[in-house]
Design a protein around this motif. Sequence first.
Motif, mmCIF file in Angstrom:
data_model
loop_
_atom_site.group_PDB
_atom_site.id
_atom_site.type_symbol
_atom_site.label_atom_id
_atom_site.label_comp_id
_atom_site.label_asym_id
_atom_site.label_seq_id
_atom_site.Cartn_x
_atom_site.Cartn_y
_atom_site.Cartn_z
ATOM 1 N N ALA A 1 0.844 -1.204 0.000
ATOM 2 C CA ALA A 1 0.000 0.000 0.000
ATOM 3 C C ALA A 1 0.877 1.252 0.000
ATOM 4 O O ALA A 1 0.602 2.219 -0.720
ATOM 5 C CB ALA A 1 -0.927 -0.004 1.209
ATOM 6 N N ALA A 2 1.957 1.212 0.802
ATOM 7 C CA ALA A 2 2.883 2.347 0.832
ATOM 8 C C ALA A 2 3.604 2.482 -0.509
ATOM 9 O O ALA A 2 3.870 3.595 -0.971
ATOM 10 C CB ALA A 2 3.894 2.166 1.958
ATOM 11 N N LEU A 3 3.911 1.341 -1.146
ATOM 12 C CA LEU A 3 4.564 1.368 -2.459
ATOM 13 C C LEU A 3 3.666 2.050 -3.487
ATOM 14 O O LEU A 3 4.132 2.868 -4.289
ATOM 15 C CB LEU A 3 4.906 -0.058 -2.898
ATOM 16 C CG LEU A 3 5.458 -0.207 -4.323
ATOM 17 C CD1 LEU A 3 6.753 0.585 -4.487
ATOM 18 C CD2 LEU A 3 5.696 -1.689 -4.650
ATOM 19 N N LEU A 4 2.376 1.722 -3.465
ATOM 20 C CA LEU A 4 1.441 2.359 -4.390
ATOM 21 C C LEU A 4 1.349 3.865 -4.132
ATOM 22 O O LEU A 4 1.276 4.665 -5.075
ATOM 23 C CB LEU A 4 0.059 1.715 -4.262
ATOM 24 C CG LEU A 4 -0.071 0.286 -4.814
ATOM 25 C CD1 LEU A 4 -1.447 -0.291 -4.490
ATOM 26 C CD2 LEU A 4 0.171 0.264 -6.323
ATOM 27 N N ASP A 5 1.375 4.250 -2.861
ATOM 28 C CA ASP A 5 1.364 5.680 -2.525
ATOM 29 C C ASP A 5 2.603 6.369 -3.089
ATOM 30 O O ASP A 5 2.525 7.494 -3.611
ATOM 31 C CB ASP A 5 1.299 5.878 -1.009
ATOM 32 C CG ASP A 5 -0.068 5.540 -0.426
ATOM 33 O OD1 ASP A 5 -1.047 5.516 -1.196
ATOM 34 O OD2 ASP A 5 -0.140 5.288 0.802
ATOM 35 N N ASP A 6 3.761 5.701 -2.968
ATOM 36 C CA ASP A 6 5.012 6.273 -3.485
ATOM 37 C C ASP A 6 4.957 6.413 -5.011
ATOM 38 O O ASP A 6 5.444 7.401 -5.577
ATOM 39 C CB ASP A 6 6.200 5.388 -3.082
ATOM 40 C CG ASP A 6 6.487 5.442 -1.599
ATOM 41 O OD1 ASP A 6 6.006 6.387 -0.935
ATOM 42 O OD2 ASP A 6 7.188 4.531 -1.095
ATOM 43 N N ILE A 7 4.370 5.425 -5.682
ATOM 44 C CA ILE A 7 4.249 5.466 -7.142
ATOM 45 C C ILE A 7 3.326 6.612 -7.566
ATOM 46 O O ILE A 7 3.635 7.368 -8.493
ATOM 47 C CB ILE A 7 3.733 4.119 -7.691
ATOM 48 C CG1 ILE A 7 4.802 3.032 -7.501
ATOM 49 C CG2 ILE A 7 3.353 4.236 -9.166
ATOM 50 C CD1 ILE A 7 4.338 1.643 -7.886
ATOM 51 N N LEU A 8 2.209 6.763 -6.859
ATOM 52 C CA LEU A 8 1.286 7.860 -7.164
ATOM 53 C C LEU A 8 1.956 9.217 -6.952
ATOM 54 O O LEU A 8 1.776 10.142 -7.753
ATOM 55 C CB LEU A 8 0.035 7.747 -6.292
ATOM 56 C CG LEU A 8 -0.965 6.642 -6.661
ATOM 57 C CD1 LEU A 8 -2.063 6.543 -5.619
ATOM 58 C CD2 LEU A 8 -1.565 6.900 -8.037
ATOM 59 N N ALA A 9 2.715 9.336 -5.855
ATOM 60 C CA ALA A 9 3.406 10.598 -5.579
ATOM 61 C C ALA A 9 4.431 10.901 -6.670
ATOM 62 O O ALA A 9 4.572 12.057 -7.104
ATOM 63 C CB ALA A 9 4.090 10.527 -4.213
ATOM 64 N N ALA A 10 5.148 9.872 -7.132
ATOM 65 C CA ALA A 10 6.137 10.055 -8.202
ATOM 66 C C ALA A 10 5.449 10.461 -9.509
ATOM 67 O O ALA A 10 5.918 11.363 -10.218
ATOM 68 C CB ALA A 10 6.934 8.770 -8.390
ATOM 69 N N LEU A 11 4.330 9.815 -9.831
ATOM 70 C CA LEU A 11 3.593 10.158 -11.046
ATOM 71 C C LEU A 11 3.070 11.600 -10.986
ATOM 72 O O LEU A 11 3.058 12.314 -11.997
ATOM 73 C CB LEU A 11 2.419 9.188 -11.240
ATOM 74 C CG LEU A 11 2.803 7.754 -11.666
ATOM 75 C CD1 LEU A 11 1.585 6.845 -11.617
ATOM 76 C CD2 LEU A 11 3.422 7.753 -13.060
ATOM 77 N N HIS A 12 2.659 12.017 -9.794
ATOM 78 C CA HIS A 12 2.182 13.394 -9.617
ATOM 79 C C HIS A 12 3.294 14.391 -9.898
ATOM 80 O O HIS A 12 3.087 15.388 -10.613
ATOM 81 C CB HIS A 12 1.651 13.561 -8.190
ATOM 82 C CG HIS A 12 1.186 14.946 -7.878
ATOM 83 N ND1 HIS A 12 1.837 15.765 -6.980
ATOM 84 C CD2 HIS A 12 0.136 15.669 -8.360
ATOM 85 C CE1 HIS A 12 1.204 16.930 -6.924
ATOM 86 N NE2 HIS A 12 0.166 16.898 -7.737
#
Length: 260
Positions: free
Chosen positions: A223-234
Motif C-alpha cells: 500500500a505504501a509502495l502504491l502511494d510512493d508510485i502515485l506521488a512520483a507520477l504526480h
Amino acid sequence: ILARCLNCETGITSKPCGVCSTCVEISEGRSIDLIEVDAASRTGVDDMRELLDNVQYMPSVSRFKIYLIDEVHMLSRSSFNAMLKTLEEPPEHVKFLFATTDPKKLPITVLSRCLQFNLKNLSPEQIVKYLAAVLDLEAIAYDESALWQLGLAADGSMRDALSLTDQAISFGSSEVREEPVGEMLGSIDAKVVFQLLADITSANGQRLLETVAQLSDFAPDYAALLDDILAALHRIAIAQAVDGAVDNSQGDEQQVLQAA
C-alpha cells in the motif's frame, strides 16, 4: 525555543542569545523553572491539580516559570476543567506552553484562552541538510541517499529524524549508509519506484516482474509502495506541465526530470 525566548537574560526576545546561563540550562534540560509534562501519561485530574498547586510559587531564578505540556489533547475533560480558572487568571510569573498534534480535540474554552502558533512540518530537504551538518560535526561517515531515507521517514519532524539517525548509527556500526538504513527502516528506495515506472513505460514486462520479485524478498508494504508510485507520477506530471516547477525537496529531482 519559546522558553528561551521568554527567559533569556538579555530580555524577552525572538532571538535568544543561547549563551547566557538560563538559555544554556534550558537547552541542556536542567532548568528548574521549565516544567515539562507528558499529558499522554498524566491524563488524570489529580495529576493536573498537583501541577496547579505549584503555580502560585515564584520562579527560582528565571523571569517566568514555564509549564510545557506535550500532547495536551490527551488530557481528560476533568483535567481541562481544573485548568480553566488558572488559564482565565494566570499569575504574571507563569506561562503555559501547550503542544499538540491535534488541536481540534482541545475544548473551545481552552483554545479561546490561548495564542495559537501553527508550526509547519520541515521538508525532507531541510532535514537532510541539518543531519548532514550534525554528522559532519561529529565526524560520522554517511551516504547522502541514506540521509534522504531518514528525512522522508521522519515525516517532517526533526526530533524523529535525529532519533532515527541515532538508531541508524548504532545499526550501521557508527556509519550511516544507504543499505543498512533501508534495512532498518524497511522502506522502499525511490530508485526502485522509478525503476518500476521505467519498466512500465518501456513495456519491459520481464524486467518489471524481476523488480517486483526482488521487492517481495523484503516483505514491503505494498500500500505504501502504491502511494510512493502515485506521488512520483504526480511530480512527473507537474514537471511535464510546468517547466522548473519541480525542486529537490524530496531528493528525486533528477529522477523526476529524467522520467518526465
